[in-house]
Design an enzyme around this catalytic site. Structure first.
Site: not given
Ligand code: SF4
Length: 335
Positions: A73, A77, A80, A117, A148, A208, A280
């Site tokens: 990705c 984040c 993540c 999901c 979802c 959600c 949740r």
């Molecule tokens: S949480 Fe992870 S998968 Fe989702 S947008 Fe952020 S970096 Fe990408």
């Protein structure tokens, strides 16, 4: 006087805003702060009162989450493991094929899940990828499961297409408070999140939306996050509250562990401020004691993810969850 009226009157004595779980209420940060600050037994009592007004406290909604497109990705984040920016050992994979996704959905259904999901590690879906996801949504829906998806930011047209293919819920988390957001993500902003949430609402898809705690935020940030979630109109139908899973290679890998009782408080305050939402108990259960999970259910959590993996991080196995639910006298909520 009926018992509930008596309870409501005693709750009214020091904070009238807490007594009307069914009446719309604009929660100010000061009121959310006051809830967080309550003595623990008082907070739990209020959360249980609201929970019982709106739900069967012994029923837990069961969802299963499948990563249909893992890793690589472009977003940053900080929590993540799927971000391409961090060396976490998660390899970028292609979008799964339709039949493989349907096989997972059938297995989840056989194991007792009522909602399936599908998560993709994208900033936003490309049009051709959305064709494939829509086919997955149609297929999963045809099995009789609620559907979802969590695919990143959407356009209005994409939200409409997902709705037309039978999508029931779209997950898009606010993650944290508006103030702390920049500490966690720099590749998009809070307003981007709110815009997608509005497009999902406008398309008639259930929302959600929740967040993550234990990322180094202050209680003020947890208050800000809950106040933002509770300010959404209508409230999200589903509110996942996640405990950070500290994954090696991510910037938050060495974050100190949050006090589990503060996590329970966050669940309780979510329950009180969003009385009709399904709350949740989401990521982080693998490292959580059964006693803490039991307190979360007492605080008003009434949904879990079922299955040994949550996207790329571990989750308790189904046998362990079945055993815990049986010992607590909890049963699966009907769809
Ligand atoms: S949480 Fe992870 S998968 Fe989702 S947008 Fe952020 S970096 Fe990408």
């Amino acid at each position: 006087m009926p018992l509930n009226d008596g309870i409501a009157m005693s709750l009214a004595a020091d904070n009238p805003s807490v007594i009307s779980p069914t009446a719309p209420h604009e929660w100010t940060r000061a009121e959310v702060f006051a809830l967080f600050d309550l003595p623990f037994p008082e907070l739990m009592f209020r959360a249980q009162y609201v929970h019982r007004q709106n739900f069967d406290p012994t029923a837990v909604q069961i969802s299963t989450l499948l990563s249909i497109k893992t890793g690589g990705c472009p977003e940053d984040c900080a929590y993540c493991p799927q971000s391409a920016r961090y060396d976490t050992g998660v390899r970028a994979e292609k979008l799964m094929g339709l039949e493989a996704v349907l096989a997972e959905a059938r297995a989840a259904q056989a194991a007792g899940a009522s909602r399936f999901c599908m998560g993709a590690a994208w900033r936003e879906p490309k049009e051709r990828d959305l064709d494939d996801v829509c086919a997955m949504v149609e297929g999963v829906k045809a099995l009789g499961l609620e559907t979802c998806a969590t695919l990143g930011m959407l356009t209005a047209g994409q939200a409409q297409r997902l709705k037309s293919s039978g999508l029931d819920y779209y997950n898009h988390n606010l993650d944290t408070s508006p103030e702390f957001y920049r500490e966690i993500i720099t590749t998009r902003c809070y307003e981007d999140r709110l815009r997608t949430l509005q497009l999902v609402r406008d398309a008639g898809i259930h929302v959600c939306c929740g967040g993550i705690v234990g990322m180094g935020e202050t209680r003020e940030d947890r208050i800000g996050m809950i106040a933002m979630l509770a300010s959404l109109r209508p409230h999200p139908e589903s509110v996942p509250i996640n405990m950070l899973v500290r994954v090696a290679g991510t910037p938050l890998a060495d974050e100190p562990k949050l006090d589990p009782l503060e996590f329970v408080r966050t669940i309780a305050v979510a329950r009180i401020t969003m009385p009709r939402s399904v709350v949740r108990l989401s990521a982080g259960r693998e490292d959580m004691s059964e006693e803490t999970q039991a307190l979360c259910f007492l605080a008003g959590a009434n949904s879990i993810f079922y299955g040994p993996k949550l996207l790329t991080t571990p989750n308790p196995g189904r046998d362990r969850d079945r055993d815990l639910m049986a010992r607590l006298g909890l049963s699966a909520m009907e769809p």
